[in-house]
Design an enzyme around this catalytic site. Structure first.
Site, short mmCIF file in Angstrom:
data_model
loop_
_atom_site.label_atom_id
_atom_site.label_comp_id
_atom_site.label_asym_id
_atom_site.label_seq_id
_atom_site.Cartn_x
_atom_site.Cartn_y
_atom_site.Cartn_z
N LYS A 162 -14.12 -32.81 21.60
CA LYS A 162 -14.69 -33.17 22.91
C LYS A 162 -15.54 -31.91 23.48
CE LYS A 162 -13.40 -30.31 25.60
NZ LYS A 162 -13.52 -28.58 25.57
N TYR A 201 -11.90 -32.80 31.14
CA TYR A 201 -10.73 -33.22 31.17
C TYR A 201 -10.41 -33.88 32.52
CZ TYR A 201 -9.70 -30.21 27.10
OH TYR A 201 -9.44 -30.07 25.81
P1 NAD Z 1 -15.90 -21.15 18.35
O1 NAD Z 1 -17.10 -20.65 18.84
O2 NAD Z 1 -14.43 -20.44 18.45
O3 NAD Z 1 -16.07 -21.85 17.14
C1 NAD Z 1 -17.13 -22.63 16.90
C2 NAD Z 1 -17.47 -22.70 15.45
O4 NAD Z 1 -18.54 -23.29 15.01
C3 NAD Z 1 -17.62 -21.33 14.65
O5 NAD Z 1 -16.69 -21.04 13.31
C4 NAD Z 1 -19.09 -21.02 14.53
O6 NAD Z 1 -19.27 -20.27 13.35
C5 NAD Z 1 -19.33 -22.49 14.10
N1 NAD Z 1 -20.65 -22.76 13.97
C6 NAD Z 1 -21.38 -23.51 13.32
N2 NAD Z 1 -22.85 -23.70 13.59
C7 NAD Z 1 -22.87 -22.90 14.63
C8 NAD Z 1 -23.95 -22.57 15.53
N3 NAD Z 1 -25.11 -22.95 15.24
N4 NAD Z 1 -23.75 -21.70 16.41
C9 NAD Z 1 -22.56 -21.35 16.93
N5 NAD Z 1 -21.45 -21.63 16.33
C10 NAD Z 1 -21.48 -22.36 15.23
O7 NAD Z 1 -15.68 -22.52 19.45
P2 NAD Z 1 -14.45 -23.27 19.61
O8 NAD Z 1 -13.71 -23.04 20.95
O9 NAD Z 1 -13.77 -23.75 18.47
O10 NAD Z 1 -15.31 -24.92 20.08
C11 NAD Z 1 -15.66 -25.64 19.17
C12 NAD Z 1 -15.45 -27.27 19.84
O11 NAD Z 1 -14.04 -27.54 19.93
C13 NAD Z 1 -16.22 -27.54 21.09
O12 NAD Z 1 -16.69 -28.69 20.91
C14 NAD Z 1 -15.00 -27.28 22.12
O13 NAD Z 1 -15.33 -27.97 23.18
C15 NAD Z 1 -13.90 -27.97 21.18
N6 NAD Z 1 -12.70 -27.46 21.76
C16 NAD Z 1 -11.87 -28.01 21.92
C17 NAD Z 1 -10.46 -27.89 22.54
C18 NAD Z 1 -9.48 -28.93 22.91
O14 NAD Z 1 -8.22 -28.34 23.51
N7 NAD Z 1 -9.54 -30.06 22.37
C19 NAD Z 1 -10.19 -26.46 22.68
C20 NAD Z 1 -11.16 -25.43 22.55
C21 NAD Z 1 -12.66 -26.07 22.01
#
Ligand code: NAD
Length: 368
Positions: A134, A219
């Site tokens: 999401k 949410y």
């Molecule tokens: P994060 O920054 O920790 O991780 C993102 C990942 O994507 C990294 O490994 C990064 O290297 C990679 N990536 C690939 N291409 C990229 C680019 N061009 N720029 C930046 N990063 C790039 O973020 P996250 O917290 O893991 O969030 C990722 C997704 O998960 C989002 O869509 C977020 O909304 C979702 N999320 C959902 C929940 C949930 O509870 N369902 C919780 C946190 C995050």
């Protein structure tokens, strides 16, 4: 393959400090699972990808078997930690070759929001099922393109709505359907946290699609729908910004919004990146109320109603989600509340309408 007992032990461990939950102990003697297993590659090995990978170690119907990453060092670490073979490791450049890999069934896209569309469409074109985090995309048009691409490719598209399986949430939905709150009258959803590092992708309009609304406000939007049990038909919204340097054009800091539902129910919600201690749902009906607080954090989720505290099992959300999603993909099972791409598009249509309402100051109609 791990046994059901291992699964339950790990679930129990995740609920450290809490009483062993009734339905877990009941099932502790159940036979080990030997049905079909969904073989999943995670794309995006960041914070949430890491959490999902850890939670999947306790899954019985889903297994982490592959990775897609732009960082070779992360791939090496995951290979060692999770026993992932070389042939199941991809970069963003060679990822399309996954179509020739018969050992991967689905790709879980956990990259920044602005990349979901491209990543899901490439997954569909490779003939793999897609699970997408999401918000599913950065607007409804993109979301619909993803739904269409998956339909055309004959693969499933699910959105990572982990709360749709969470036991306290599911119990309140059951009670509402059974009429235990009477006619529903009002919902309040509060979703927010104080965001740190100003350079992160969550504050970059292109990668995030917006600000707090995309990340955390979703949410309250999604929650209003499963708590009330209807889809909204209008919205009004107001935006405030205290730090225009950190929250640039198109990146919302705080938005309050009101939703109207066909039955006359109204919802009052807040989405913010400006302050903490906001993770609460409150539902009011003629005969009672339900409160979830926290309502969508990683848990433990706490719930109470006019009848008292809810005593549902405390689970690791992502373990339950991935096992349930394996059942949906492999066995055509249904989620307690839908988690398909169409569900994601509905939330994106509401987000589009909220942004329009905040911009124009007008009441905006929603057609889902
Ligand atoms: P994060 O920054 O920790 O991780 C993102 C990942 O994507 C990294 O490994 C990064 O290297 C990679 N990536 C690939 N291409 C990229 C680019 N061009 N720029 C930046 N990063 C790039 O973020 P996250 O917290 O893991 O969030 C990722 C997704 O998960 C989002 O869509 C977020 O909304 C979702 N999320 C959902 C929940 C949930 O509870 N369902 C919780 C946190 C995050």
């Amino acid at each position: 393959m791990q046994t059901r007992r291992d699964f339950l032990q790990k679930l129990g461990a995740s609920a450290a400090g809490l009483p062993l939950l009734p339905y877990l102990s009941e099932q502790a003697g159940a036979a080990p699972y030997d049905g079909p297993v969904l073989r999943v590659a995670i794309m995006g090995l960041g914070g949430y990808g890491t959490r999902v990978a850890e939670a999947m170690q306790a899954c019985k119907m889903a297994k982490l078997v592959g990775v897609v990453s732009g960082t070779p060092a992360k791939i090496e670490a995951w290979k060692t930690k999770y026993g992932i073979p070389d042939k199941n490791c991809y970069s963003y450049e060679n990822f399309d070759k996954i179509k020739d890999n018969p050992d991967i069934d689905a790709v879980y896209v956990i990259t920044p929001n602005g990349l979901h569309r491209e990543h899901v469409i490439r997954t569909a074109k490779a003939g793999k099922h897609a699970i997408c985090e999401k918000p599913m995309a950065v607007n409804a048009k993109e979301g619909q393109e993803m739904v269409d691409a998956c339909k055309k490719a004959g693969v499933k598209l699910l959105v990572g709505y982990r709360m749709h399986f969470e036991p306290h949430t599911v119990e309140i939905i059951r009670m509402r359907k059974a009429g235990e709150f009477g006619k529903i009258q009002f919902f309040q959803g509060l979703s927010g946290f104080k965001i740190g590092d100003p350079t992160q992708w969550r504050l970059n309009k292109k990668l995030a699609g917006g600000g707090s609304m995309m990340d955390i406000g979703v949410y309250s939007i999604n929650g209003s729908r499963y708590m009330v049990g209807e889809d909204p038909i209008w919205v009004t919204a107001q935006e405030t910004k205290t730090d225009p340097v950190k929250f640039k054009e198109g990146v919302d800091e705080t938005i309050t919004f009101q939703l109207g539902f066909p039955s006359g129910v109204t919802a009052s919600c807040l989405s913010t990146y400006a302050f903490n201690y906001l993770d609460r749902f409150y539902l009011v009906g003629e005969k009672g109320f339900a409160e979830l607080n926290p309502s969508t954090g990683y848990g433990p989720i706490r719930g109470r109603t006019h009848k008292g505290e809810l005593n549902q099992p405390v689970v690791t959300h992502q373990t339950l989600q991935m096992d349930s999603m394996a059942g949906i993909i492999l066995q055509g099972k249904e989620a307690p509340v839908p988690v398909d791409g169409e569900e994601g598009v509905k939330d994106l249509k509401i987000i589009d309408a909220i942004y329009e309402a905040a911009r124009s100051g007008k009441k905006v109609e929603i057609r889902l």
